[in-house]
Scaffold this active site. Structure first.
Site, PDB file in Angstrom:
ATOM      1  N   PHE A 221       0.867  -1.185   0.000  1.00 49.89           N
ATOM      2  CA  PHE A 221       0.000   0.000   0.000  1.00 49.89           C
ATOM      3  C   PHE A 221       0.907   1.239   0.000  1.00 49.89           C
ATOM      4  O   PHE A 221       0.845   2.091   0.878  1.00 49.89           O
ATOM      5  CB  PHE A 221      -0.961   0.019   1.208  1.00 49.89           C
ATOM      6  CG  PHE A 221      -1.759  -1.250   1.381  1.00 49.89           C
ATOM      7  CD1 PHE A 221      -2.862  -1.497   0.574  1.00 49.89           C
ATOM      8  CD2 PHE A 221      -1.400  -2.203   2.336  1.00 49.89           C
ATOM      9  CE1 PHE A 221      -3.608  -2.668   0.727  1.00 49.89           C
ATOM     10  CE2 PHE A 221      -2.136  -3.371   2.488  1.00 49.89           C
ATOM     11  CZ  PHE A 221      -3.237  -3.607   1.690  1.00 49.89           C
ATOM     12  N   ASP A 242       1.117  -1.378  -4.844  1.00 48.25           N
ATOM     13  CA  ASP A 242      -0.126  -0.624  -4.669  1.00 48.25           C
ATOM     14  C   ASP A 242      -1.061  -1.028  -5.805  1.00 48.25           C
ATOM     15  O   ASP A 242      -0.608  -1.507  -6.842  1.00 48.25           O
ATOM     16  CB  ASP A 242       0.151   0.888  -4.725  1.00 48.25           C
ATOM     17  CG  ASP A 242      -0.938   1.714  -4.054  1.00 48.25           C
ATOM     18  OD1 ASP A 242      -0.729   2.172  -2.917  1.00 48.25           O
ATOM     19  OD2 ASP A 242      -1.998   1.906  -4.684  1.00 48.25           O
ATOM     20  N   SER A 243      -2.359  -0.826  -5.590  1.00 42.63           N
ATOM     21  CA  SER A 243      -3.304  -1.183  -6.658  1.00 42.63           C
ATOM     22  C   SER A 243      -3.589  -0.005  -7.585  1.00 42.63           C
ATOM     23  O   SER A 243      -4.310  -0.152  -8.561  1.00 42.63           O
ATOM     24  CB  SER A 243      -4.624  -1.685  -6.053  1.00 42.63           C
ATOM     25  OG  SER A 243      -5.194  -0.668  -5.275  1.00 42.63           O
ATOM     26  N   ASN A 269      -3.282  -6.113  -6.112  1.00 47.11           N
ATOM     27  CA  ASN A 269      -4.135  -6.057  -4.933  1.00 47.11           C
ATOM     28  C   ASN A 269      -3.316  -6.549  -3.736  1.00 47.11           C
ATOM     29  O   ASN A 269      -2.714  -7.624  -3.786  1.00 47.11           O
ATOM     30  CB  ASN A 269      -5.349  -6.965  -5.165  1.00 47.11           C
ATOM     31  CG  ASN A 269      -6.235  -7.003  -3.947  1.00 47.11           C
ATOM     32  OD1 ASN A 269      -5.851  -7.448  -2.869  1.00 47.11           O
ATOM     33  ND2 ASN A 269      -7.446  -6.525  -4.118  1.00 47.11           N
ATOM     34  N   ASP A 290       0.466  -0.263   5.131  1.00 46.77           N
ATOM     35  CA  ASP A 290      -0.280   0.981   5.374  1.00 46.77           C
ATOM     36  C   ASP A 290      -1.564   0.995   4.540  1.00 46.77           C
ATOM     37  O   ASP A 290      -1.694   1.758   3.585  1.00 46.77           O
ATOM     38  CB  ASP A 290       0.616   2.183   5.018  1.00 46.77           C
ATOM     39  CG  ASP A 290      -0.034   3.507   5.353  1.00 46.77           C
ATOM     40  OD1 ASP A 290      -1.023   3.525   6.105  1.00 46.77           O
ATOM     41  OD2 ASP A 290       0.457   4.540   4.846  1.00 46.77           O
ATOM     42  N   CYS A 330      -5.720   3.323   9.795  1.00 48.35           N
ATOM     43  CA  CYS A 330      -6.154   4.721   9.772  1.00 48.35           C
ATOM     44  C   CYS A 330      -7.664   4.825   9.773  1.00 48.35           C
ATOM     45  O   CYS A 330      -8.234   5.726   9.180  1.00 48.35           O
ATOM     46  CB  CYS A 330      -5.548   5.459   8.586  1.00 48.35           C
ATOM     47  SG  CYS A 330      -6.014   4.758   7.003  1.00 48.35           S
TER      48      CYS A 330
HETATM   49  N1  SAH Z   1       1.880   4.412   2.551  1.00 46.98           N
HETATM   50  C1  SAH Z   1       1.413   5.587   1.857  1.00 46.98           C
HETATM   51  C2  SAH Z   1      -0.061   5.830   2.008  1.00 46.98           C
HETATM   52  C3  SAH Z   1      -0.920   4.644   1.659  1.00 46.98           C
HETATM   53  S1  SAH Z   1      -2.612   5.026   1.528  1.00 46.98           S
HETATM   54  C4  SAH Z   1       2.193   6.803   2.354  1.00 46.98           C
HETATM   55  O1  SAH Z   1       2.712   6.759   3.462  1.00 46.98           O
HETATM   56  O2  SAH Z   1       2.256   7.790   1.639  1.00 46.98           O
HETATM   57  C5  SAH Z   1      -3.272   3.515   1.033  1.00 46.98           C
HETATM   58  C6  SAH Z   1      -2.875   3.046  -0.356  1.00 46.98           C
HETATM   59  O3  SAH Z   1      -3.476   1.788  -0.565  1.00 46.98           O
HETATM   60  C7  SAH Z   1      -3.330   3.935  -1.498  1.00 46.98           C
HETATM   61  O4  SAH Z   1      -2.211   4.281  -2.267  1.00 46.98           O
HETATM   62  C8  SAH Z   1      -4.267   3.047  -2.327  1.00 46.98           C
HETATM   63  O5  SAH Z   1      -4.092   3.236  -3.723  1.00 46.98           O
HETATM   64  C9  SAH Z   1      -3.824   1.672  -1.931  1.00 46.98           C
HETATM   65  N2  SAH Z   1      -4.831   0.614  -2.012  1.00 46.98           N
HETATM   66  C10 SAH Z   1      -6.144   0.667  -1.696  1.00 46.98           C
HETATM   67  N3  SAH Z   1      -6.692  -0.550  -1.803  1.00 46.98           N
HETATM   68  C11 SAH Z   1      -5.711  -1.404  -2.167  1.00 46.98           C
HETATM   69  C12 SAH Z   1      -5.633  -2.795  -2.425  1.00 46.98           C
HETATM   70  N4  SAH Z   1      -6.704  -3.572  -2.288  1.00 46.98           N
HETATM   71  N5  SAH Z   1      -4.453  -3.325  -2.768  1.00 46.98           N
HETATM   72  C13 SAH Z   1      -3.354  -2.547  -2.891  1.00 46.98           C
HETATM   73  N6  SAH Z   1      -3.369  -1.231  -2.663  1.00 46.98           N
HETATM   74  C14 SAH Z   1      -4.511  -0.661  -2.302  1.00 46.98           C
END
Ligand code: SAH
Length: 386
Positions: A221, A242-243, A269, A290, A330
């Protein structure tokens, strides 16, 4: 000014410093005023408790603004905004900083972030939205930004009966906006990026996590690479997953802009990716987790617990002995106690012993109000998996 009476339960909450009164605690004496009105809040015995934004359409019917009778005019807001900005001290002018953090700064549902000389704001309740023009004028006057962007497109606006909208409301937006964080330059797109462009609440956690990075690191993420770039300084290699394709495109730009060569990115995912790593027997020295908020609604806590448990359990499994897990949540409705219980269950199921090294929250420009547990929405815990 319209008056709104609240019951004993609501009264006790407000007296204890909580800024919200739910609809169930409002006593319907007169017809409630129109959404966004400023009202006098009265407790049992018609005792004056303060002034609030009122929205009869929202579950959060009252948002306390002031405990006094002082009119909520330009001068009042000017003092509130100036005080909130002053509390941030003198942050670096080329960085990102949250200048107003809603209720915690006495400005319910108002968010103001600064990226270099660009301001991005949100007014997420009907009451705050009514004062939008006043706020924009004051932001101009107090901060003289190059541009002001409105990011009023989050879904919470629907609950207030507000339309979703975004756009440049003043100045010219120099794209890309570049800011410095932890010695790296990051690009920010205040109009199209997630939230207001970056996850500023994680800024200090990026640096904290980097202190534990070594060997092979997974940043799951990753968004635009806040954790990945910081970790790249100490790790041999970082895999950012990230997705979101636009997030990863921005991450790639950030890598080239900073000449970082040991980070690769992968669009997937997160749940599937972890399961496949586990099945393949891949191992990492550190995993940074995250995820987006899984609990948007208090009624869906069960689903969120399962989500957090699954990703944390898998992350623990793919860590080498002694590896470090930086794990975040969060969701406003997922309390630190629930987070701890979920991590405990995950550790029990993996039969790995887990040490808590750090329990961190949001950066201090996102202050937690002691009497408003909802403002303690971000957990970032650093664990060692034995
Ligand atoms: N770690 C980052 C913030 C992450 S926010 C930082 O510190 O800047 C959460 C992230 O998860 C977003 O970028 C979103 O695109 C991603 N996301 C949401 N659902 C997801 C999934 N099912 N699989 C992978 N990524 C996902």
């Amino acid at each position: 000014m319209p008056q709104v009476l609240i019951n004993q339960k609501g009264f006790q909450r407000v007296r204890a410093g909580h800024p919200w009164v739910f609809r169930s605690d409002v006593v319907l004496k007169d017809p409630l005023p129109e959404p966004g009105s400023v009202v006098s809040v009265l407790g049992p015995g018609e005792k004056f408790l303060g002034q609030a934004f009122c929205n009869p359409r929202s579950q959060i019917t009252l948002r306390m603004v002031s405990r006094s009778r002082e009119p909520l005019d330009g001068e009042f807001w000017s003092k509130r905004i100036a005080a909130s900005i002053a509390r941030r001290g003198s942050p670096p002018p080329n960085g990102g900083v949250r200048l107003i953090h809603g209720e915690s700064d006495g400005m319910p549902s108002v968010i103001l972030d600064r990226y270099g000389d660009v301001l991005v704001f949100q007014t997420l309740s009907a009451g705050a939205d009514r004062f939008k023009e006043t706020f924009v004028d004051l932001f101009q006057k107090l901060l003289q930004p190059a541009a002001i962007v409105e990011r009023n497109d989050p879904p919470v606006r629907d609950l207030e009966g507000l339309v979703r909208q975004k756009g440049i409301v003043a100045g010219n937006l120099p794209l890309p906006v570049l800011i410095q964080e932890g010695g790296f330059a990051f690009s920010v797109d205040p109009l199209e990026g997630q939230k207001t462009g970056l996850f500023l609440d994680q800024a200090e956690n990026h640096l904290a996590a980097a202190r534990y990075a070594r060997g092979r690191v997974l940043d799951l993420f990753s968004y635009q690479g806040g954790f990945a770039l910081a970790a790249s300084q100490h790790a041999e290699e970082v895999l950012a997953v990230d997705s979101s394709a636009p997030a990863l495109a921005a991450l790639q730009d950030n890598l080239s802009r900073n000449g970082v060569k040991n980070v690769t990115s992968w669009e997937a995912n997160g749940f599937d990716f972890l399961r496949e790593c586990d099945e393949r027997g891949e191992k990492f020295d550190a995993v940074l987790l995250d995820p987006p908020p899984f609990v948007r609604d208090r009624r869906n806590v069960g689903g969120a617990v399962r989500g957090y448990k699954e990703i944390n359990l898998r992350a623990m499994k793919i860590l080498k002995p002694g590896g470090v897990l930086v794990t975040c949540s969060c969701s406003q409705n997922f309390t630190p106690e629930m987070f701890e219980d979920t991590l405990r269950e995950a550790s029990r199921d993996t039969r790995r012993e887990v040490q808590i090294l750090e329990r961190r929250g949001a950066a201090p420009d996102h202050p937690v109000l002691l009497t408003f547990p909802e403002s303690n929405y971000l957990q970032c815990w650093i664990l060692r998996i034995l």
